[in-house]
Design an enzyme around this catalytic site. Structure first.
Site, PDB file in Angstrom:
ATOM      1  N   ASP A  87       8.948  17.811  -4.650  1.00 57.27           N
ATOM      2  CA  ASP A  87       9.266  16.672  -5.052  1.00 57.27           C
ATOM      3  C   ASP A  87      10.228  16.550  -5.810  1.00 57.27           C
ATOM      4  O   ASP A  87      10.159  17.001  -7.240  1.00 57.27           O
ATOM      5  CB  ASP A  87       8.285  15.638  -5.353  1.00 57.27           C
ATOM      6  CG  ASP A  87       7.014  15.580  -4.355  1.00 57.27           C
ATOM      7  OD1 ASP A  87       7.438  15.798  -3.098  1.00 57.27           O
ATOM      8  OD2 ASP A  87       6.002  15.092  -4.553  1.00 57.27           O
TER       9      ASP A  87
ATOM     10  N   GLY B  53       4.055  16.908  -1.198  1.00 54.35           N
ATOM     11  CA  GLY B  53       3.999  17.131   0.283  1.00 54.35           C
ATOM     12  C   GLY B  53       2.392  16.559   0.590  1.00 54.35           C
ATOM     13  O   GLY B  53       1.646  16.866  -0.282  1.00 54.35           O
TER      14      GLY B  53
ATOM     15  N   ASN C 280      -3.268   3.409   5.149  1.00 54.09           N
ATOM     16  CA  ASN C 280      -3.328   2.051   4.251  1.00 54.09           C
ATOM     17  C   ASN C 280      -3.224   0.853   5.107  1.00 54.09           C
ATOM     18  O   ASN C 280      -2.881   1.033   6.089  1.00 54.09           O
ATOM     19  CB  ASN C 280      -2.273   2.313   3.018  1.00 54.09           C
ATOM     20  CG  ASN C 280      -0.958   2.409   3.743  1.00 54.09           C
ATOM     21  OD1 ASN C 280      -0.564   1.964   4.557  1.00 54.09           O
ATOM     22  ND2 ASN C 280      -0.040   2.995   2.908  1.00 54.09           N
TER      23      ASN C 280
ATOM     24  N   ASP D  81      -6.393  -4.387  -3.998  1.00 56.17           N
ATOM     25  CA  ASP D  81      -7.351  -5.060  -3.285  1.00 56.17           C
ATOM     26  C   ASP D  81      -8.695  -4.185  -2.927  1.00 56.17           C
ATOM     27  O   ASP D  81      -9.552  -4.793  -2.351  1.00 56.17           O
ATOM     28  CB  ASP D  81      -6.810  -5.741  -2.167  1.00 56.17           C
ATOM     29  CG  ASP D  81      -5.860  -6.791  -2.565  1.00 56.17           C
ATOM     30  OD1 ASP D  81      -6.126  -7.542  -3.493  1.00 56.17           O
ATOM     31  OD2 ASP D  81      -4.636  -6.939  -1.975  1.00 56.17           O
TER      32      ASP D  81
ATOM     33  N   ASP E 218       2.363   5.879 -11.836  1.00 55.82           N
ATOM     34  CA  ASP E 218       3.061   6.706 -10.709  1.00 55.82           C
ATOM     35  C   ASP E 218       2.270   6.550  -9.818  1.00 55.82           C
ATOM     36  O   ASP E 218       0.901   7.261  -9.882  1.00 55.82           O
ATOM     37  CB  ASP E 218       3.530   7.901 -11.119  1.00 55.82           C
ATOM     38  CG  ASP E 218       4.278   8.871 -10.223  1.00 55.82           C
ATOM     39  OD1 ASP E 218       4.273   8.137  -9.017  1.00 55.82           O
ATOM     40  OD2 ASP E 218       4.958   9.867 -10.249  1.00 55.82           O
TER      41      ASP E 218
ATOM     42  N   ALA F 146       0.776  10.225  -5.703  1.00 57.46           N
ATOM     43  CA  ALA F 146      -0.366  10.768  -4.923  1.00 57.46           C
ATOM     44  C   ALA F 146      -1.631  10.164  -4.740  1.00 57.46           C
ATOM     45  O   ALA F 146      -2.704  10.729  -4.565  1.00 57.46           O
ATOM     46  CB  ALA F 146      -0.490  12.050  -5.579  1.00 57.46           C
ATOM     47  N   ALA F 147      -1.435   8.792  -5.135  1.00 57.30           N
ATOM     48  CA  ALA F 147      -2.876   8.152  -5.146  1.00 57.30           C
ATOM     49  C   ALA F 147      -3.561   8.048  -3.967  1.00 57.30           C
ATOM     50  O   ALA F 147      -4.734   8.493  -3.802  1.00 57.30           O
ATOM     51  CB  ALA F 147      -2.513   6.491  -5.347  1.00 57.30           C
ATOM     52  N   GLY F 148      -2.903   7.849  -2.552  1.00 58.71           N
ATOM     53  CA  GLY F 148      -3.562   8.033  -1.501  1.00 58.71           C
ATOM     54  C   GLY F 148      -4.012   9.273  -1.189  1.00 58.71           C
ATOM     55  O   GLY F 148      -4.859   9.581  -0.255  1.00 58.71           O
ATOM     56  N   ASP F 149      -3.290  10.380  -1.389  1.00 60.63           N
ATOM     57  CA  ASP F 149      -3.448  11.557  -0.952  1.00 60.63           C
ATOM     58  C   ASP F 149      -4.806  12.232  -1.859  1.00 60.63           C
ATOM     59  O   ASP F 149      -5.800  12.731  -1.248  1.00 60.63           O
ATOM     60  CB  ASP F 149      -2.512  12.517  -1.220  1.00 60.63           C
ATOM     61  CG  ASP F 149      -1.140  12.333  -0.374  1.00 60.63           C
ATOM     62  OD1 ASP F 149      -1.469  11.981   0.957  1.00 60.63           O
ATOM     63  OD2 ASP F 149      -0.008  12.692  -0.741  1.00 60.63           O
TER      64      ASP F 149
ATOM     65  N   VAL G 270      -5.315   9.176 -11.261  1.00 62.78           N
ATOM     66  CA  VAL G 270      -3.892   9.952 -10.818  1.00 62.78           C
ATOM     67  C   VAL G 270      -2.746   8.932 -10.805  1.00 62.78           C
ATOM     68  O   VAL G 270      -1.812   9.111 -11.497  1.00 62.78           O
ATOM     69  CB  VAL G 270      -3.794  10.349  -9.291  1.00 62.78           C
ATOM     70  CG1 VAL G 270      -3.599   9.393  -8.245  1.00 62.78           C
ATOM     71  CG2 VAL G 270      -2.898  11.532  -9.117  1.00 62.78           C
TER      72      VAL G 270
END
Length: 311
Positions: A13, A39, A184, A225, A247, A250-253, A283
């Site tokens: 990244d 990634g 999401n 939410d 930042d 990488a929250a969803g990962d 994170v």
């Protein structure tokens, strides 16, 4: 200790901090720049490893310095990298434009990731067969995901699909071999062919459409939410643990890696999702992607602090 296999991408990244996104034709100054490991595949794999699982990664890197750096990262994290293959293209990369509020816009160049094949995945059948969970995203060729999920189901292994980057179509063969899908709200809406929403009543309609397409258990992350779930005929919303956002890269990962690390444990679905949201809350309060992903003890401490520790 749970065994997790991740079929997915490994990127470097390049993070560009910008005051706002540039308009078309505009030149805009960058306030800071950094280079990090990332990634979706690598992020989710390391999140699962740091939450206490033993993780094997199936992916592809380039024959370059970035690929060698990824090998060293996997060694440092004590992960199984036997099924990361070296390909001719360069290691994948992503350019991330990060705004002051922590939100990001990402441009991805697949590189070696796009060279992952069915044959590469078949070579990993033994480790897939021994796994508790197999996870995949959409930053590698669909044929590789399909093959990995078919092998997983032949051996009774749970499969988790993260349909990202956003897409309007997923092959039926992948859907049929997916136990849990974790989009999401934008990704869920794209798959359903409707506008994105975080409204519960409208989400229920989105879920119905996804069920009609063949998806089984569904968890939809909704940012601030919370998380909506429809799992094993149970439905509900789990709130997030508030954090000062630095930042969101990488929250969803991190959420998905934590979920995979704890899936089918003795925890209830609400407890599983609360733990995953706790990991994400940590994170987003830190800069970077993999460097920001927390360890299990950090998640445990936050849950205790908030009175949300597992019963």
């Amino acid at each position: 200790m749970r065994n997790v296999v991740v079929i997915g991408s490994l990127n470097i990244d390049i993070v560009q901090k910008v005051p706002r996104l540039p308009r078309q034709g505009e030149t805009l100054g960058v306030t800071d720049q950094s280079s990090n490991f990332g990634g979706k595949g690598a992020n989710q794999a390391i999140a699962a490893q740091r939450q206490g699982s033993q993780v094997a990664m199936i992916g592809a890197i380039g024959d370059d310095d970035r690929g060698l750096a990824f090998r060293q990262l996997m060694t440092d994290e004590k992960m199984d990298d036997r099924y990361i293959t070296t390909k001719a293209p360069h290691t994948g990369s992503a350019t991330i434009m990060l705004e002051p509020d922590g939100h990001n816009t990402i441009l991805v160049h697949g590189g070696a990731n796009m060279s992952l094949t069915r044959e590469d995945v078949r070579r990993a059948e033994s480790v897939i067969a021994e796994a508790d969970v197999v996870v995949a995203q959409l930053e590698v060729p669909r044929e590789a995901i399909e093959e990995g999920f078919k092998i997983a189901k032949q051996h009774g292994v749970t499969t988790i699909l993260n349909p990202a980057p956003v897409t309007h179509y997923i092959e039926q063969a992948i859907i049929d071999h997916t136990d849990l899908v974790v989009p999401n709200e934008t990704e869920a809406a794209a798959l359903a062919g409707v506008p994105a929403t975080t409204d519960r009543k409208e989400l229920e309609q989105v879920i119905d459409i996804l069920h009609d397409k063949g998806f089984k258990d569904i968890v939809v992350t909704l940012g601030a939410d919370g998380v909506y779930y429809d799992v094993k005929q149970q439905q509900g919303i789990v709130p997030i643990i508030p954090a000062k956002v630095v930042d969101t890269t990488a929250a969803g990962d991190t959420f998905i890696g934590s979920l995979a690390a704890n899936w089918s444990s003795d925890l209830s679905i609400e407890a599983l999702l609360t733990r995953a949201t706790a990991a994400s809350s940590i994170v987003v309060a830190r800069p970077g992607a993999i460097a920001a992903i927390p360890l299990k003890r950090e998640v445990d401490a936050l849950l205790v602090e908030r009175g949300l520790a597992d019963e």
